[in-house]
Design a protein around this motif. Structure first.
Motif, PDB file in Angstrom:
ATOM      1  N   THR A   4       0.856  -1.181   0.000  1.00  0.00           N
ATOM      2  CA  THR A   4       0.000   0.000   0.000  1.00  0.00           C
ATOM      3  C   THR A   4       0.895   1.234   0.000  1.00  0.00           C
ATOM      4  O   THR A   4       1.798   1.355   0.818  1.00  0.00           O
ATOM      5  CB  THR A   4      -0.904   0.007   1.244  1.00  0.00           C
ATOM      6  OG1 THR A   4      -1.688  -1.187   1.227  1.00  0.00           O
ATOM      7  CG2 THR A   4      -1.811   1.218   1.257  1.00  0.00           C
ATOM      8  N   LEU A   5       0.640   2.142  -0.942  1.00  0.00           N
ATOM      9  CA  LEU A   5       1.462   3.341  -1.100  1.00  0.00           C
ATOM     10  C   LEU A   5       0.643   4.589  -0.798  1.00  0.00           C
ATOM     11  O   LEU A   5      -0.569   4.613  -1.040  1.00  0.00           O
ATOM     12  CB  LEU A   5       1.992   3.428  -2.533  1.00  0.00           C
ATOM     13  CG  LEU A   5       2.820   2.244  -3.020  1.00  0.00           C
ATOM     14  CD1 LEU A   5       3.095   2.364  -4.517  1.00  0.00           C
ATOM     15  CD2 LEU A   5       4.125   2.157  -2.245  1.00  0.00           C
ATOM     16  N   LEU A   6       1.303   5.627  -0.316  1.00  0.00           N
ATOM     17  CA  LEU A   6       0.636   6.903  -0.130  1.00  0.00           C
ATOM     18  C   LEU A   6       0.204   7.442  -1.489  1.00  0.00           C
ATOM     19  O   LEU A   6       0.821   7.146  -2.519  1.00  0.00           O
ATOM     20  CB  LEU A   6       1.572   7.890   0.574  1.00  0.00           C
ATOM     21  CG  LEU A   6       1.991   7.478   1.990  1.00  0.00           C
ATOM     22  CD1 LEU A   6       3.070   8.410   2.519  1.00  0.00           C
ATOM     23  CD2 LEU A   6       0.790   7.475   2.915  1.00  0.00           C
ATOM     24  N   LYS A   7      -0.852   8.262  -1.520  1.00  0.00           N
ATOM     25  CA  LYS A   7      -1.493   8.673  -2.762  1.00  0.00           C
ATOM     26  C   LYS A   7      -0.542   9.252  -3.817  1.00  0.00           C
ATOM     27  O   LYS A   7      -0.586   8.800  -4.958  1.00  0.00           O
ATOM     28  CB  LYS A   7      -2.628   9.649  -2.481  1.00  0.00           C
ATOM     29  CG  LYS A   7      -3.352  10.052  -3.774  1.00  0.00           C
ATOM     30  CD  LYS A   7      -4.620  10.746  -3.527  1.00  0.00           C
ATOM     31  CE  LYS A   7      -5.336  11.229  -4.754  1.00  0.00           C
ATOM     32  NZ  LYS A   7      -5.076  10.608  -6.025  1.00  0.00           N
ATOM     33  N   PRO A   8       0.325  10.223  -3.511  1.00  0.00           N
ATOM     34  CA  PRO A   8       1.160  10.742  -4.598  1.00  0.00           C
ATOM     35  C   PRO A   8       2.114   9.699  -5.173  1.00  0.00           C
ATOM     36  O   PRO A   8       2.391   9.690  -6.373  1.00  0.00           O
ATOM     37  CB  PRO A   8       1.917  11.914  -3.974  1.00  0.00           C
ATOM     38  CG  PRO A   8       1.708  11.826  -2.521  1.00  0.00           C
ATOM     39  CD  PRO A   8       0.517  10.942  -2.274  1.00  0.00           C
ATOM     40  N   ILE A   9       2.573   8.783  -4.330  1.00  0.00           N
ATOM     41  CA  ILE A   9       3.460   7.721  -4.803  1.00  0.00           C
ATOM     42  C   ILE A   9       2.659   6.724  -5.632  1.00  0.00           C
ATOM     43  O   ILE A   9       3.090   6.313  -6.716  1.00  0.00           O
ATOM     44  CB  ILE A   9       4.173   7.032  -3.616  1.00  0.00           C
ATOM     45  CG1 ILE A   9       5.035   8.050  -2.858  1.00  0.00           C
ATOM     46  CG2 ILE A   9       5.003   5.851  -4.101  1.00  0.00           C
ATOM     47  CD1 ILE A   9       5.587   7.553  -1.541  1.00  0.00           C
ATOM     48  N   ALA A  10       1.487   6.357  -5.155  1.00  0.00           N
ATOM     49  CA  ALA A  10       0.624   5.437  -5.907  1.00  0.00           C
ATOM     50  C   ALA A  10       0.246   6.042  -7.260  1.00  0.00           C
ATOM     51  O   ALA A  10       0.223   5.337  -8.271  1.00  0.00           O
ATOM     52  CB  ALA A  10      -0.622   5.110  -5.096  1.00  0.00           C
ATOM     53  N   ASP A  11      -0.036   7.349  -7.285  1.00  0.00           N
ATOM     54  CA  ASP A  11      -0.375   8.022  -8.545  1.00  0.00           C
ATOM     55  C   ASP A  11       0.783   7.952  -9.533  1.00  0.00           C
ATOM     56  O   ASP A  11       0.588   7.693 -10.721  1.00  0.00           O
ATOM     57  CB  ASP A  11      -0.759   9.479  -8.296  1.00  0.00           C
ATOM     58  CG  ASP A  11      -2.088   9.632  -7.573  1.00  0.00           C
ATOM     59  OD1 ASP A  11      -2.839   8.641  -7.452  1.00  0.00           O
ATOM     60  OD2 ASP A  11      -2.364  10.763  -7.119  1.00  0.00           O
ATOM     61  N   TYR A  12       2.006   8.179  -9.047  1.00  0.00           N
ATOM     62  CA  TYR A  12       3.189   8.104  -9.903  1.00  0.00           C
ATOM     63  C   TYR A  12       3.358   6.688 -10.457  1.00  0.00           C
ATOM     64  O   TYR A  12       3.547   6.489 -11.659  1.00  0.00           O
ATOM     65  CB  TYR A  12       4.450   8.528  -9.145  1.00  0.00           C
ATOM     66  CG  TYR A  12       5.699   8.198  -9.900  1.00  0.00           C
ATOM     67  CD1 TYR A  12       6.132   9.000 -10.947  1.00  0.00           C
ATOM     68  CD2 TYR A  12       6.427   7.051  -9.618  1.00  0.00           C
ATOM     69  CE1 TYR A  12       7.259   8.677 -11.683  1.00  0.00           C
ATOM     70  CE2 TYR A  12       7.549   6.718 -10.344  1.00  0.00           C
ATOM     71  CZ  TYR A  12       7.963   7.538 -11.364  1.00  0.00           C
ATOM     72  OH  TYR A  12       9.069   7.192 -12.092  1.00  0.00           O
ATOM     73  N   VAL A  13       3.284   5.691  -9.578  1.00  0.00           N
ATOM     74  CA  VAL A  13       3.478   4.297  -9.991  1.00  0.00           C
ATOM     75  C   VAL A  13       2.401   3.890 -11.007  1.00  0.00           C
ATOM     76  O   VAL A  13       2.705   3.269 -12.028  1.00  0.00           O
ATOM     77  CB  VAL A  13       3.495   3.354  -8.759  1.00  0.00           C
ATOM     78  CG1 VAL A  13       3.430   1.895  -9.176  1.00  0.00           C
ATOM     79  CG2 VAL A  13       4.737   3.616  -7.910  1.00  0.00           C
ATOM     80  N   GLU A  14       1.145   4.265 -10.754  1.00  0.00           N
ATOM     81  CA  GLU A  14       0.054   3.923 -11.669  1.00  0.00           C
ATOM     82  C   GLU A  14       0.271   4.566 -13.048  1.00  0.00           C
ATOM     83  O   GLU A  14       0.061   3.922 -14.074  1.00  0.00           O
ATOM     84  CB  GLU A  14      -1.279   4.382 -11.090  1.00  0.00           C
ATOM     85  CG  GLU A  14      -2.467   4.036 -11.955  1.00  0.00           C
ATOM     86  CD  GLU A  14      -3.779   4.497 -11.351  1.00  0.00           C
ATOM     87  OE1 GLU A  14      -4.669   4.862 -12.137  1.00  0.00           O
ATOM     88  OE2 GLU A  14      -3.908   4.492 -10.115  1.00  0.00           O
ATOM     89  N   ALA A  15       0.692   5.815 -13.074  1.00  0.00           N
ATOM     90  CA  ALA A  15       0.960   6.488 -14.353  1.00  0.00           C
ATOM     91  C   ALA A  15       2.147   5.859 -15.062  1.00  0.00           C
ATOM     92  O   ALA A  15       2.152   5.733 -16.291  1.00  0.00           O
ATOM     93  CB  ALA A  15       1.195   7.975 -14.119  1.00  0.00           C
ATOM     94  N   ASN A  16       3.166   5.437 -14.296  1.00  0.00           N
ATOM     95  CA  ASN A  16       4.339   4.801 -14.894  1.00  0.00           C
ATOM     96  C   ASN A  16       3.969   3.512 -15.595  1.00  0.00           C
ATOM     97  O   ASN A  16       4.452   3.226 -16.692  1.00  0.00           O
ATOM     98  CB  ASN A  16       5.406   4.566 -13.827  1.00  0.00           C
ATOM     99  CG  ASN A  16       6.590   3.774 -14.335  1.00  0.00           C
ATOM    100  OD1 ASN A  16       6.862   2.690 -13.829  1.00  0.00           O
ATOM    101  ND2 ASN A  16       7.277   4.280 -15.339  1.00  0.00           N
ATOM    102  N   VAL A  17       3.073   2.725 -14.992  1.00  0.00           N
ATOM    103  CA  VAL A  17       2.640   1.466 -15.606  1.00  0.00           C
ATOM    104  C   VAL A  17       2.039   1.729 -16.986  1.00  0.00           C
ATOM    105  O   VAL A  17       2.208   0.943 -17.910  1.00  0.00           O
ATOM    106  CB  VAL A  17       1.632   0.737 -14.689  1.00  0.00           C
ATOM    107  CG1 VAL A  17       0.928  -0.395 -15.417  1.00  0.00           C
ATOM    108  CG2 VAL A  17       2.336   0.218 -13.448  1.00  0.00           C
ATOM    109  N   LYS A  18       1.371   2.870 -17.143  1.00  0.00           N
ATOM    110  CA  LYS A  18       0.748   3.245 -18.414  1.00  0.00           C
ATOM    111  C   LYS A  18       1.704   4.015 -19.326  1.00  0.00           C
ATOM    112  O   LYS A  18       1.321   4.402 -20.430  1.00  0.00           O
ATOM    113  CB  LYS A  18      -0.480   4.108 -18.142  1.00  0.00           C
ATOM    114  CG  LYS A  18      -1.543   3.414 -17.329  1.00  0.00           C
ATOM    115  CD  LYS A  18      -2.647   4.390 -16.953  1.00  0.00           C
ATOM    116  CE  LYS A  18      -3.625   3.737 -16.000  1.00  0.00           C
ATOM    117  NZ  LYS A  18      -4.596   4.714 -15.480  1.00  0.00           N
ATOM    118  N   LEU A  19       2.940   4.271 -18.835  1.00  0.00           N
ATOM    119  CA  LEU A  19       3.916   5.108 -19.545  1.00  0.00           C
ATOM    120  C   LEU A  19       3.292   6.456 -19.910  1.00  0.00           C
ATOM    121  O   LEU A  19       3.507   7.008 -20.976  1.00  0.00           O
ATOM    122  CB  LEU A  19       4.481   4.401 -20.779  1.00  0.00           C
ATOM    123  CG  LEU A  19       5.299   3.142 -20.472  1.00  0.00           C
ATOM    124  CD1 LEU A  19       5.673   2.412 -21.758  1.00  0.00           C
ATOM    125  CD2 LEU A  19       6.535   3.481 -19.657  1.00  0.00           C
TER     126      LEU A  19
END
Length: 105
Positions: A4-19
């Motif tokens: 479980t990641l804090l929101k800004p980190i989770a947002d970054y990781v989720e966007a990275n998966v989509k490039l």
């Protein structure tokens, strides 16, 4: 299992998966990746030159808090030599944004 990641980190990781460069930029203020990159234009250039062409996707597997920074570790894979590579991301957060990020192998 992805931690479980804090929101800004989770947002970054989720966007990275989509490039998704715009999504990757959204939570940032500053990034230090072996050099200081400040402002959205510099970060966009870094992502467009170093992440997108080689399709680097970071998959976190551990997270811990270290007296301020949030340390997230995991594998980065893509079209790069030695893939996958184990990376450590040190996020400094401020006001629900990523103030700074240091990435080390």
């Amino acid at each position: 299992m992805i931690p479980t990641l804090l929101k800004p980190i989770a947002d970054y990781v989720e966007a990275n998966v989509k490039l998704d460069v715009d999504g990757m930029l959204k939570p940032f203020v500053v990034l230090d990746n072996g050099g200081h990159h400040e402002g959205r234009a510099e970060l966009r250039t870094l992502f467009e030159e170093a992440v997108i062409p080689v399709k680097v996707i970071f998959t976190p597997d551990t997270v811990r808090h270290e007296n301020g920074p949030v340390v997230v570790e995991g594998l980065a894979h893509g079209d790069l030599k030695g893939s996958p590579i184990r990376l450590t991301y040190r996020f400094t957060l401020e006001n629900d944004a990523i103030k700074a990020l240091e990435i080390t192998a």
